[in-house]
Design a protein around this motif. Structure first.
Motif, PDB file in Angstrom:
ATOM      1  N   ARG A  23       0.765  -1.135   0.033  1.00 53.62           N
ATOM      2  CA  ARG A  23      -0.057  -0.050   0.126  1.00 53.62           C
ATOM      3  C   ARG A  23       0.740   1.226  -0.139  1.00 53.62           C
ATOM      4  N   PRO A  24       0.225   2.318  -0.541  1.00 57.27           N
ATOM      5  CA  PRO A  24       1.216   3.452  -0.617  1.00 57.27           C
ATOM      6  C   PRO A  24       1.340   3.766   0.801  1.00 57.27           C
ATOM      7  N   GLY A  25       2.781   4.467   1.214  1.00 47.69           N
ATOM      8  CA  GLY A  25       2.830   5.061   2.363  1.00 47.69           C
ATOM      9  C   GLY A  25       3.691   4.059   3.250  1.00 47.69           C
ATOM     10  N   LEU A  26       3.584   2.859   2.784  1.00 49.00           N
ATOM     11  CA  LEU A  26       4.113   1.568   3.765  1.00 49.00           C
ATOM     12  C   LEU A  26       5.650   1.362   3.352  1.00 49.00           C
ATOM     13  N   CYS A  27       6.475   1.991   4.291  1.00 45.34           N
ATOM     14  CA  CYS A  27       7.839   2.080   4.123  1.00 45.34           C
ATOM     15  C   CYS A  27       8.559   0.438   4.019  1.00 45.34           C
ATOM     16  N   LYS A  28       9.516   0.361   3.100  1.00 46.66           N
ATOM     17  CA  LYS A  28      10.302  -0.730   2.682  1.00 46.66           C
ATOM     18  C   LYS A  28      10.683  -1.416   3.993  1.00 46.66           C
ATOM     19  N   LYS A  29      11.504  -0.687   4.923  1.00 49.77           N
ATOM     20  CA  LYS A  29      11.809  -1.088   6.239  1.00 49.77           C
ATOM     21  C   LYS A  29      10.719  -1.744   7.180  1.00 49.77           C
ATOM     22  N   ILE A  30       9.398  -1.085   7.340  1.00 47.24           N
ATOM     23  CA  ILE A  30       8.436  -1.826   8.032  1.00 47.24           C
ATOM     24  C   ILE A  30       7.858  -2.915   7.522  1.00 47.24           C
ATOM     25  N   ARG A  31       8.109  -2.964   5.892  1.00 44.61           N
ATOM     26  CA  ARG A  31       7.792  -4.268   5.162  1.00 44.61           C
ATOM     27  C   ARG A  31       8.396  -5.472   5.722  1.00 44.61           C
ATOM     28  N   GLN A  32       9.953  -5.059   6.036  1.00 45.12           N
ATOM     29  CA  GLN A  32      10.853  -6.083   6.608  1.00 45.12           C
ATOM     30  C   GLN A  32      10.748  -6.278   8.244  1.00 45.12           C
ATOM     31  N   THR A  33      10.536  -5.433   8.725  1.00 41.54           N
ATOM     32  CA  THR A  33      10.706  -5.510  10.223  1.00 41.54           C
ATOM     33  C   THR A  33       9.688  -5.956  10.832  1.00 41.54           C
ATOM     34  N   ILE A  34       8.355  -5.965  10.495  1.00 43.38           N
ATOM     35  CA  ILE A  34       7.194  -6.588  11.236  1.00 43.38           C
ATOM     36  C   ILE A  34       7.119  -8.096  10.631  1.00 43.38           C
ATOM     37  N   PRO A  35       7.436  -8.470   9.716  1.00 44.29           N
ATOM     38  CA  PRO A  35       7.305 -10.024   9.456  1.00 44.29           C
ATOM     39  C   PRO A  35       8.475 -10.675  10.118  1.00 44.29           C
ATOM     40  N   ALA A  36       9.533 -10.022  10.272  1.00 44.85           N
ATOM     41  CA  ALA A  36      10.720 -10.516  11.167  1.00 44.85           C
ATOM     42  C   ALA A  36      10.333 -10.580  12.673  1.00 44.85           C
ATOM     43  N   ALA A  37       9.517  -9.539  12.856  1.00 46.51           N
ATOM     44  CA  ALA A  37       9.229  -9.498  14.534  1.00 46.51           C
ATOM     45  C   ALA A  37       8.315 -10.707  14.783  1.00 46.51           C
ATOM     46  N   VAL A  38       7.317 -10.880  13.694  1.00 47.21           N
ATOM     47  CA  VAL A  38       6.379 -12.052  13.941  1.00 47.21           C
ATOM     48  C   VAL A  38       7.455 -13.524  13.954  1.00 47.21           C
ATOM     49  N   ARG A  39       8.073 -13.559  13.037  1.00 45.29           N
ATOM     50  CA  ARG A  39       8.855 -14.700  13.094  1.00 45.29           C
ATOM     51  C   ARG A  39       9.560 -14.925  14.329  1.00 45.29           C
ATOM     52  N   LYS A  40      10.206 -14.062  14.863  1.00 48.10           N
ATOM     53  CA  LYS A  40      10.734 -14.085  16.334  1.00 48.10           C
ATOM     54  C   LYS A  40       9.954 -14.530  17.369  1.00 48.10           C
ATOM     55  N   CYS A  41       8.473 -13.820  17.372  1.00 47.14           N
ATOM     56  CA  CYS A  41       7.495 -14.391  18.187  1.00 47.14           C
ATOM     57  C   CYS A  41       7.278 -15.903  18.023  1.00 47.14           C
ATOM     58  N   LEU A  42       7.009 -16.079  16.781  1.00 49.72           N
ATOM     59  CA  LEU A  42       6.756 -17.779  16.526  1.00 49.72           C
ATOM     60  C   LEU A  42       7.602 -18.557  16.788  1.00 49.72           C
ATOM     61  N   ASP A  43       8.982 -18.198  16.598  1.00 51.08           N
ATOM     62  CA  ASP A  43       9.963 -18.961  16.947  1.00 51.08           C
ATOM     63  C   ASP A  43      10.023 -19.333  18.458  1.00 51.08           C
ATOM     64  N   ARG A  44       9.714 -18.545  19.362  1.00 45.88           N
ATOM     65  CA  ARG A  44       9.437 -18.606  20.747  1.00 45.88           C
ATOM     66  C   ARG A  44       8.238 -19.258  21.188  1.00 45.88           C
ATOM     67  N   ASN A  45       7.426 -19.300  20.360  1.00 44.98           N
ATOM     68  CA  ASN A  45       5.831 -19.974  20.915  1.00 44.98           C
ATOM     69  C   ASN A  45       5.655 -20.758  19.706  1.00 44.98           C
ATOM     70  N   PRO A  46       5.951 -22.053  19.567  1.00 41.97           N
ATOM     71  CA  PRO A  46       5.560 -22.944  18.753  1.00 41.97           C
ATOM     72  C   PRO A  46       4.175 -23.172  18.767  1.00 41.97           C
ATOM     73  N   GLU A  47       3.396 -23.132  19.843  1.00 43.76           N
ATOM     74  CA  GLU A  47       1.827 -23.419  19.982  1.00 43.76           C
ATOM     75  C   GLU A  47       1.175 -22.424  19.158  1.00 43.76           C
ATOM     76  N   ILE A  48       1.648 -21.277  18.871  1.00 45.06           N
ATOM     77  CA  ILE A  48       1.077 -20.248  17.943  1.00 45.06           C
ATOM     78  C   ILE A  48       0.995 -20.549  16.397  1.00 45.06           C
ATOM     79  N   VAL A  49       2.234 -21.366  16.260  1.00 42.39           N
ATOM     80  CA  VAL A  49       2.398 -21.919  14.828  1.00 42.39           C
ATOM     81  C   VAL A  49       1.400 -22.980  14.701  1.00 42.39           C
ATOM     82  N   TYR A  50       1.179 -24.008  15.783  1.00 41.00           N
ATOM     83  CA  TYR A  50       0.246 -24.913  15.589  1.00 41.00           C
ATOM     84  C   TYR A  50      -1.189 -24.411  15.488  1.00 41.00           C
ATOM     85  N   ALA A  51      -1.562 -23.369  15.931  1.00 37.00           N
ATOM     86  CA  ALA A  51      -2.675 -22.601  15.802  1.00 37.00           C
ATOM     87  C   ALA A  51      -2.926 -21.992  14.556  1.00 37.00           C
TER      88      ALA A  51
END
Length: 139
Positions: A100-128
């Motif tokens: 979407r317009p206005g969505l910075c390239k850095k944000i497009r990288q950092t948010i998915p990376a943070a989600v991956r980090k969260c999922l790495d710590r919480n495999p039960e979320i991955v199962y859900a």
């Protein structure tokens, strides 16, 4: 949604990226009176808070809640789906922010990376997530 002049006058917005480093199309969005300016409210300081919040998610319900809040407050759509191949690790999930317009390239990288980090710590979320996409073959 919000006129650019009223948004920039009352609410701090994200500073622009250095020229040539981003493809966010920020200027076009600022010049569009009908453009959805909510994404520009995600300043660098607010981005850090959001990343920290995402990294500290502890349940699937909490992940869905944060994704809904991002959509409501910023107009950012987070999609997490199993990849086309077998999902053996968190890397098998497809995590993306819709363009979407206005969505910075850095944000497009950092948010998915943070989600991956969260999922790495919480495999039960991955199962859900897998269960929500019926990959465990309920019926």
């Amino acid at each position: 949604m919000f006129p650019a002049s009223s948004l920039t006058a009352n609410i701090p917005i994200r500073t622009e990226c250095p020229p040539g480093t981003c493809i966010c199309d920020r200027e076009t969005l600022l010049n569009d009176p009908a453009g959805d300016m909510r994404v520009l409210q995600l300043t660098r300081m607010e981005e850090k808070k959001l990343i920290l919040r995402i990294e500290n998610i502890s349940s699937y319900a909490d992940l869905k809640h944060v994704a809904e809040r991002m959509q409501t407050q910023l107009g950012i759509s987070l999609h997490i789906v199993p990849g086309p191949n077998e999902v053996r690790t968190v890397r098998g999930l497809h995590i993306e922010l819709l363009e979407r317009p206005g969505l910075c390239k850095k944000i497009r990288q950092t948010i998915p990376a943070a989600v991956r980090k969260c999922l790495d710590r919480n495999p039960e979320i991955v199962y859900a997530i897998l269960d929500a996409h019926d990959l465990f073959g309920g019926d």
